[in-house]
Motif scaffolding. Structure first.
Motif, PDB file in Angstrom:
ATOM      1  N   SER A   1     -13.607   0.544  -1.681  1.00 12.04           N
ATOM      2  CA  SER A   1     -12.572   1.502  -1.294  1.00 12.04           C
ATOM      3  C   SER A   1     -13.001   2.924  -1.653  1.00 12.04           C
ATOM      4  CB  SER A   1     -11.232   1.151  -1.944  1.00 12.04           C
ATOM      5  OG  SER A   1     -11.270   1.275  -3.346  1.00 12.04           O
TER       6      SER A   1
ATOM      7  N   THR B   1      -7.048   0.190  -3.738  1.00 15.41           N
ATOM      8  CA  THR B   1      -6.871   1.383  -2.921  1.00 15.41           C
ATOM      9  C   THR B   1      -7.474   2.590  -3.613  1.00 15.41           C
ATOM     10  OG1 THR B   1      -4.817   0.550  -1.936  1.00 15.41           O
ATOM     11  CG2 THR B   1      -5.167   2.922  -1.849  1.00 15.41           C
ATOM     12  N   SER B   2      -8.167   3.429  -2.850  1.00 16.88           N
ATOM     13  CA  SER B   2      -8.627   4.734  -3.328  1.00 16.88           C
ATOM     14  C   SER B   2      -7.930   5.809  -2.513  1.00 16.88           C
ATOM     15  CB  SER B   2     -10.142   4.867  -3.178  1.00 16.88           C
ATOM     16  OG  SER B   2     -10.814   3.971  -4.039  1.00 16.88           O
ATOM     17  N   GLY B   3      -7.474   6.862  -3.179  1.00 16.67           N
ATOM     18  CA  GLY B   3      -6.773   7.919  -2.474  1.00 16.67           C
ATOM     19  C   GLY B   3      -6.969   9.273  -3.136  1.00 16.67           C
TER      20      GLY B   3
ATOM     21  N   SER C   1      -6.499   7.806   2.194  1.00  9.19           N
ATOM     22  CA  SER C   1      -6.273   6.526   1.535  1.00  9.19           C
ATOM     23  C   SER C   1      -7.103   5.445   2.212  1.00  9.19           C
ATOM     24  CB  SER C   1      -4.789   6.149   1.603  1.00  9.19           C
ATOM     25  OG  SER C   1      -4.565   4.827   1.150  1.00  9.19           O
TER      26      SER C   1
ATOM     27  N   ILE D   1       0.883  -1.166   0.000  1.00 11.23           N
ATOM     28  CA  ILE D   1       0.000   0.000   0.000  1.00 11.23           C
ATOM     29  C   ILE D   1       0.921   1.215   0.000  1.00 11.23           C
ATOM     30  CG2 ILE D   1      -1.733   1.303   1.284  1.00 11.23           C
ATOM     31  CD1 ILE D   1      -2.602  -1.350   2.560  1.00 11.23           C
TER      32      ILE D   1
ATOM     33  N   THR E   1      -7.749   1.211   1.647  1.00  4.01           N
ATOM     34  CA  THR E   1      -7.466  -0.033   0.939  1.00  4.01           C
ATOM     35  C   THR E   1      -8.430  -1.107   1.416  1.00  4.01           C
ATOM     36  OG1 THR E   1      -5.127   0.506   0.695  1.00  4.01           O
ATOM     37  CG2 THR E   1      -5.727  -1.825   0.535  1.00  4.01           C
TER      38      THR E   1
END
Length: 295
Positions: free
Chosen positions: A247, A199-201, A232, A176, A234
């Motif tokens: 996410s 993952t989204s960020g 972030s 990550i 995950t």
């Protein structure tokens, strides 16, 4: 894996990802998604099995997250400059209000009996950017499974799916990344021998205006990019489509609401908050049970 099988594996992965892009891309006028977006209101549009599966999953995650994940957010994504037109700037309030009126996942009806979708107003537009990539990874993984490939780590645009072991006979180690816009550096490592991770960020796709950062993670309730310390999220799940959508929904919800939902639902989720240059993390029990560690 021998050279011939490796070549076939590369070919089937590329074909699977390309098929999903051709069907579900917002950037292709000839895609099935674009046909849905052009479709009028009130009349069912028959769907392919693939698009039906993705839209059905999207609607389930939308309900689960209270609309924080919503594929009908496309007009707002466009208004903020993260869609097909890359004019990234804070939109005028009246334009934003007009776009807000046509967003809402419950105005998109997906019917299993007829395998069709119906829009309640013609202006409704769908953007599958938060789920189709994960679905593409799942389709590619199924193609590898059908070939008999027993060990792989498959990645497309940051969404991953794992099976088996690496060349050293150990579970794959998936990183990550630190939530920063500079060079990619690992922050946390997760061992995986099956399943998917996404993952989204807020740190890769964004613009800055008047000293403020505006990310591509749009909160449908606010008609604006997320505006909180959570940077972030995950998710590890059995399939990448679900990990991808969850996410996104969880990062939009924010730490307290997102963590509470993930814990309640038994979702394996890892959250990172940013306060200046200081990062703080929190993981659900299901994620902690995976045995990951700081990089």
């Amino acid at each position: 894996i021998d050279a011939a099988l490796a070549e076939r594996a590369r070919a089937v992965v590329a074909a699977a990802l390309d098929a999903v892009d051709r069907r579900m891309s917002l950037f292709r006028a000839d895609s099935e998604l674009s046909a849905l977006n052009r479709h009028g209101a009130g009349r069912p549009l028959p769907l392919s099995a693939e698009l039906f599966d993705v839209l059905s999953a999207a609607q389930r995650v939308a309900e689960l997250t209270g609309g924080s994940f919503d594929v009908t957010v496309a007009p707002l994504v466009q208004a903020w400059g993260f869609g097909t037109e890359r004019r990234r700037a804070v939109p005028a309030a009246d334009a934003l209000q007009a776009q807000r009126q046509v967003v809402g996942h419950r105005a998109l009806r997906v019917d299993a009996g007829s395998r069709s979708a119906r829009k309640e107003h013609a202006a409704l537009q769908a953007d599958l950017g938060g789920i189709a990539k994960g679905y593409g990874v799942d389709q590619a993984a199924r193609a590898l499974d059908a070939l008999g490939v027993e060990n792989y780590l498959l990645e497309a645009g940051g969404e991953l799916r794992a099976r088996g072991r690496n060349a050293g006979g150990q579970p794959w180690r998936v990183g990550i990344e630190r939530p920063e816009s500079g060079p990619r550096r690992p922050y946390f490592m997760v061992p995986m021998s099956r399943g998917a991770i996404a993952t989204s960020g807020d740190y890769r796709s964004y613009f800055e205006q008047d000293g403020r950062r505006y990310s591509h993670e749009i909160d449908p309730a606010r008609a604006a990019p997320i505006d909180h310390a959570l940077c972030s999220v995950t998710v590890v799940a059995d399939d990448c489509m679900l990990a991808d959508a969850l996410s996104t929904g969880l990062i939009v919800m924010g730490l307290e609401r997102g963590y509470a939902l993930a814990q309640r639902q038994g979702i394996a989720a890892h959250f990172i908050e940013r306060s200046g240059d200081v990062l703080a993390e929190r993981a659900t029990p299901a994620f902690a049970a995976l045995g990951g560690r700081r990089a």
